[in-house]
Write an enzyme that holds these catalytic residues in place. Structure first.
Site, PDB file in Angstrom:
ATOM      1  N   SER A 140       0.375   1.319  -4.295  1.00  0.00           N
ATOM      2  CA  SER A 140      -0.414   2.475  -4.712  1.00  0.00           C
ATOM      3  C   SER A 140      -0.147   3.600  -3.728  1.00  0.00           C
ATOM      4  O   SER A 140       0.410   3.371  -2.646  1.00  0.00           O
ATOM      5  CB  SER A 140      -1.910   2.112  -4.686  1.00  0.00           C
ATOM      6  OG  SER A 140      -2.735   3.265  -4.782  1.00  0.00           O
ATOM      7  N   TYR A 153      -9.297  -1.814  -0.865  1.00  0.00           N
ATOM      8  CA  TYR A 153      -8.145  -1.493  -1.715  1.00  0.00           C
ATOM      9  C   TYR A 153      -6.973  -1.042  -0.848  1.00  0.00           C
ATOM     10  O   TYR A 153      -5.833  -1.466  -1.062  1.00  0.00           O
ATOM     11  CB  TYR A 153      -8.542  -0.399  -2.706  1.00  0.00           C
ATOM     12  CG  TYR A 153      -7.538  -0.142  -3.808  1.00  0.00           C
ATOM     13  CD1 TYR A 153      -7.357  -1.059  -4.834  1.00  0.00           C
ATOM     14  CD2 TYR A 153      -6.794   1.033  -3.836  1.00  0.00           C
ATOM     15  CE1 TYR A 153      -6.453  -0.815  -5.865  1.00  0.00           C
ATOM     16  CE2 TYR A 153      -5.893   1.284  -4.854  1.00  0.00           C
ATOM     17  CZ  TYR A 153      -5.729   0.358  -5.872  1.00  0.00           C
ATOM     18  OH  TYR A 153      -4.822   0.605  -6.881  1.00  0.00           O
TER      19      TYR A 153
END
Length: 271
Positions: A140, A153
């Site tokens: 990401s 995350y």
């Protein structure tokens, strides 16, 4: 891997979002598809969208290490080989370090990191045996910079990045026939924000609406970018203009990017 025709491609998290779009894109290139997800209904819809290709679907929870290894063996039994493994399945969590529960922290790491790591390790021997393999791991832009309320995350996606970049170097040094790519999507118009877990003090509706506003790239465009990156053997595949901007910001400023993120977060996350 200059040609995807008749290659066996594995895609986890194929029931929706980037995974579904990737399956459709790979089908259009002539791939034979082994698609998995925990969402069997969504997976069936993806399979229907790929009806022009040879497709097999598998119910798979990537948080289950033993299930991943069994899945790898089953795919080889079904197709005879594996050429491309895309470890895409992922979830999201928005919570501060102080507020997130151990259960939520473990949940996201089991899927977003361990799912990728075990998926890579389970399929790697088969990719090597194919003589022309490729591992694609989805990180990401949050594997490039740290963001408040995204510590878990961030931890998973930074770990995916480090794991994948190390693997790419190992494959080159060992002269193994496996290419390796790490994908860093920016804001993609998928349901990941809608299905995210939230800390107890988070304004879930506001965060989801905010994500929808900044999601700049469709899943189909993301899939097209990833497929092009595979065919070009790119080590780092940046998806979306925001991903390119964040990558430049990080490279130019180093850790000095943090005050900019703090300013944005104070306005959008701490109101």
């Amino acid at each position: 891997m200059k040609d995807l025709n008749n290659r066996v491609a594995v895609v986890t998290g194929a029931g929706s979002g980037i995974g579904r779009a990737l399956a459709v894109a790979l089908a259009s290139k002539g791939c034979r598809l082994a698609l998995s997800d925990v969402n069997e209904a969504g997976l069936a819809e993806t399979a229907t969208a790929c009806s022009n290709a040879e497709v097999r679907t598998y119910c798979l929870d990537v948080a289950d290490r033993d299930a991943i290894y069994a899945h790898a063996d089953q795919v080889v039994d079904d197709f005879g080989q594996v050429n491309l493994a895309v470890n895409n399945a992922g979830v999201a969590l928005s919570a501060s370090v102080r507020e997130m529960t151990d259960e939520d922290f473990k949940w996201i790491m089991d899927i977003d990191f361990w799912g990728v790591a075990h998926g890579t390790r389970a399929f790697l021997p088969h990719l090597i045996a194919s003589g022309d393999g490729h591992v694609v791991n989805i990180s990401s832009v949050f594997g490039l910079i740290g963001v408040p309320k995204q510590s878990a995350y961030n931890a998973a996606k930074f770990a995916v990045r480090g794991f994948t970049e190390s693997l790419r170097q190992e494959m080159k040094l060992e002269q193994q026939p496996v290419a390796v790519s790490c994908v860093h999507p920016g804001g993609i118009r998928t349901n990941i924000a809608n299905s995210a877990r939230m800390g107890k003090s988070e304004n879930a509706d506001a965060q989801r609406k905010g994500f929808d506003k900044i999601a700049m790239t469709t899943a189909e465009k993301a899939a097209d970018t990833i497929v092009k990156g595979i065919l070009s053997n790119e080590s780092r595949i940046l998806v979306g203009p925001d991903a390119w901007g964040i990558d430049v910001l990080n490279r130019v400023l180093g850790s000095a990017y943090q005050p900019l993120v703090e300013r944005f977060s104070r306005k959008n996350l701490y109101t």
